[in-house]
Design a protein around this motif. Sequence first.
Motif, short mmCIF file in Angstrom:
data_model
loop_
_atom_site.label_atom_id
_atom_site.label_comp_id
_atom_site.label_asym_id
_atom_site.label_seq_id
_atom_site.Cartn_x
_atom_site.Cartn_y
_atom_site.Cartn_z
N ASN A 22 16.73 25.98 -10.51
CA ASN A 22 17.76 26.49 -9.60
C ASN A 22 19.14 26.47 -10.25
N THR A 23 19.44 25.38 -10.95
CA THR A 23 20.72 25.27 -11.63
C THR A 23 20.87 26.35 -12.69
N ASN A 24 19.83 26.53 -13.50
CA ASN A 24 19.90 27.52 -14.56
C ASN A 24 20.01 28.95 -14.04
N LYS A 25 19.41 29.21 -12.89
CA LYS A 25 19.51 30.56 -12.30
C LYS A 25 20.96 30.88 -11.96
N VAL A 26 21.66 29.91 -11.34
CA VAL A 26 23.06 30.13 -10.97
C VAL A 26 23.92 30.26 -12.22
N LEU A 27 23.68 29.40 -13.23
CA LEU A 27 24.45 29.48 -14.47
C LEU A 27 24.24 30.82 -15.16
N LYS A 28 23.02 31.30 -15.17
CA LYS A 28 22.73 32.58 -15.79
C LYS A 28 23.51 33.70 -15.12
N ASP A 29 23.59 33.66 -13.79
CA ASP A 29 24.35 34.66 -13.04
C ASP A 29 25.84 34.59 -13.39
N ILE A 30 26.35 33.36 -13.54
CA ILE A 30 27.77 33.18 -13.86
C ILE A 30 28.08 33.78 -15.23
N TYR A 31 27.23 33.50 -16.21
CA TYR A 31 27.44 34.03 -17.56
C TYR A 31 27.38 35.57 -17.56
N GLU A 32 26.45 36.09 -16.79
CA GLU A 32 26.32 37.55 -16.72
C GLU A 32 27.55 38.18 -16.08
N GLN A 33 28.12 37.51 -15.07
CA GLN A 33 29.32 38.03 -14.42
C GLN A 33 30.51 38.05 -15.37
#
Length: 372
Positions: A357-368
């Motif tokens: 779950n943590t990595n999913k949110v981080l991945k979204d942040i990096y993509e943004q």
Amino acid sequence: MKILYVTTISNTINAFMVPHIKLLLEQGHQVDIACNIDKSIDNELIEKGCKVFDVSFQRSPTSKENYTAYKKLKELILSEKYELVHTHTPIASACARLACKKIKNVKVIYTAHGFHFFKKAPLRNWLVYYPVERYLAKYTDVLITINKEDYNRANRLLKAKDIKYIPGVGIDTKKYIEYNGTNKAEKRQELGLLNETFTILSVGELNKNKNHETVIRAISNLGNKNINYLICGSGSLHTYLEGLVKELGLEKQVKLLGYRNDINEICQAADAFAFPSMREGLGLAALEAMASGLPIITSNVHGIVDYSIDGVTGFACDPTDVEGFAKGIDKLYKSKNDREAMGKYNQDAVKVFDISNTNKVLKDIYEQLEVK
């Protein structure tokens, strides 16, 4: 993309950041690390191509060495031409954001692992840390908070370009939920425990914030010789706590085990987990205990309240409430049914903090931030 991870000390990388860095490496990014190398960086990261730069950050905000560290960090960011700096821990993050504020085309992510200014925090914390965070927020492209109190406060008081909440730094819940490699009786024997005794476990550095003294005094107040307390960790208060245990006549009940690499095994040997911290960004040790199926007795402050629910996950009270901790311990000691029900609930509830779950949110942040 070329990314620099910054922390005050290297042990923070080893303890919390390895899965996050591996995520970026797997996506094809170059990730390097800048920190005060108090312990060697996880060799897996080195083998995957991470370069490590020794920068002399100090934990004390008044240390003159931090100015030297700031200058070295700024030179490093310029010379290596990093496109993104992801910074952690207060001192390193202050230096990193100051270093980046006039450098064009560098994005800055700051993960706050628990603000020092929080509800019930000492006035000194507000006077020292809050003005700094308020000023530096405007040089922060994304401010990540890991508990809900910090998230709400950041939205009200800080002016970062974007503010995100993630459920902690991530825990491999399966490692604890599915672990069955320990024979409880054998482990208890190894630890010098009798099988019929009730055992409480704490994991954390021996310092004022971790507040092990409250639990030691609670056990003393109960006067129950069938209750043991195991403390895993090292730190500056070792001699003091050892003396306190002796003063209270608890040498046969309280064991200071030092730093351990077998926490998942010791969790299997325990009956409950105590977490009396004065402050926590979230508290990885308590989450690991929940995943192990233990009821938790905690303080009711800061990030801990994101998962500790009085009467549901175990019991929660003020960190200085010795009698409150004693009552919680006594209730769990007397009711095996409650212990088992709370432990089962905890194993399900803790899954929200899983690393996936943590990595999913981080991945979204990096993509943004267009980390392509």
